[in-house]
Design an enzyme around this catalytic site. Structure first.
Site, PDB file in Angstrom:
ATOM      1  N   HIS A 129       5.987  -9.895   5.454  1.00 23.28           N
ATOM      2  CA  HIS A 129       5.918  -8.577   4.816  1.00 23.28           C
ATOM      3  C   HIS A 129       5.663  -7.498   5.875  1.00 23.28           C
ATOM      4  O   HIS A 129       6.340  -6.465   5.907  1.00 23.28           O
ATOM      5  CB  HIS A 129       4.804  -8.587   3.758  1.00 23.28           C
ATOM      6  CG  HIS A 129       4.660  -7.309   3.003  1.00 23.28           C
ATOM      7  ND1 HIS A 129       4.985  -7.195   1.679  1.00 23.28           N
ATOM      8  CD2 HIS A 129       4.203  -6.086   3.381  1.00 23.28           C
ATOM      9  CE1 HIS A 129       4.748  -5.951   1.274  1.00 23.28           C
ATOM     10  NE2 HIS A 129       4.263  -5.264   2.288  1.00 23.28           N
ATOM     11  N   LEU A 148       0.819  -1.210   0.000  1.00 23.43           N
ATOM     12  CA  LEU A 148       0.000   0.000   0.000  1.00 23.43           C
ATOM     13  C   LEU A 148       0.855   1.263   0.000  1.00 23.43           C
ATOM     14  O   LEU A 148       0.407   2.320  -0.445  1.00 23.43           O
ATOM     15  CB  LEU A 148      -0.922   0.002   1.233  1.00 23.43           C
ATOM     16  CG  LEU A 148      -2.024  -1.056   1.225  1.00 23.43           C
ATOM     17  CD1 LEU A 148      -2.639  -1.192   2.613  1.00 23.43           C
ATOM     18  CD2 LEU A 148      -3.090  -0.720   0.187  1.00 23.43           C
TER      19      LEU A 148
END
Length: 193
Positions: free
Chosen positions: A161, A119
């Site tokens: 992540h 994002l």
């Protein structure tokens, strides 16, 4: 006082983009049990992920779909992240983890053939991101209870992540700079799909 209270609607305008120092910061641990402010921020992060995966809401608020969001991605120097995704059986899973830490992992590795997205990254980055196939995570929940969770496959990739974010590491740091589609040698590695 944080603006991310319980009713706050996180949008893409709140997401910190690559190049910002906070994304390269090793985040600070939060107190255990978490404060009300920490819990409100976590609730807002989790709600963003749910909204981003809802076709109507994501279109209405122009949200990119996400499965994980770390606190430093909304500018907070806090060691916590939210994750929301479907597991192998199609069941929705949500996690609100405080002070998470990988305590063990497999030798075998996996990767997403289409690379990973983020994002905080508005550009497409190609290349393989090798990740451990299985990880065990120690963290705390919103009540301050210690959790020990095991993840494999896609779920393990999501956890790694987000943990990387909390350590100031971006997913593309793992891609081989000279040969983006070259995988590490000496380990068993396979594509997830």
């Amino acid at each position: 006082m944080s603006k991310f209270n319980k009713g706050y609607l996180i949008t893409m305008d709140d997401i910190v983009r690559e190049g910002s120092d906070i994304l390269r910061t090793v985040t600070e641990p939060v107190s255990i049990p978490p404060t009300e402010e920490d819990k409100d921020e976590m609730a807002a992060m989790l709600q963003f992920l749910k909204n981003s995966q809802d076709p109507e809401l994501s279109k209405k608020y122009k949200l990119r779909a996400g499965v994980g969001l770390s606190a430093n991605q909304i500018g907070l120097n806090k060691r916590m992240f939210a994750a929301y995704f479907s597991d192998d059986q199609g069941q929705s899973r949500e996690y609100a983890l405080y002070n998470p830490k990988i305590i063990s992992h497999s030798e075998a590795m996996i990767y997403l053939p289409e690379s990973e997205g983020c994002l905080s990254v508005d550009r497409s980055i190609q290349g393989f991101v090798p990740r451990y196939e299985k990880v065990q995570v120690k963290a705390y929940d919103g009540e301050g209870n210690e959790l020990r969770l095991r993840f494999k496959g896609y779920e393990a990739i999501v956890m790694q992540h987000e943990m990387d974010h909390l350590n100031g590491i971006m997913f593309y740091d793992h891609i081989n700079k000279e040969h983006p589609y070259k995988l590490p040698t000496g380990v068993t590695i396979s594509s997830l799909y």
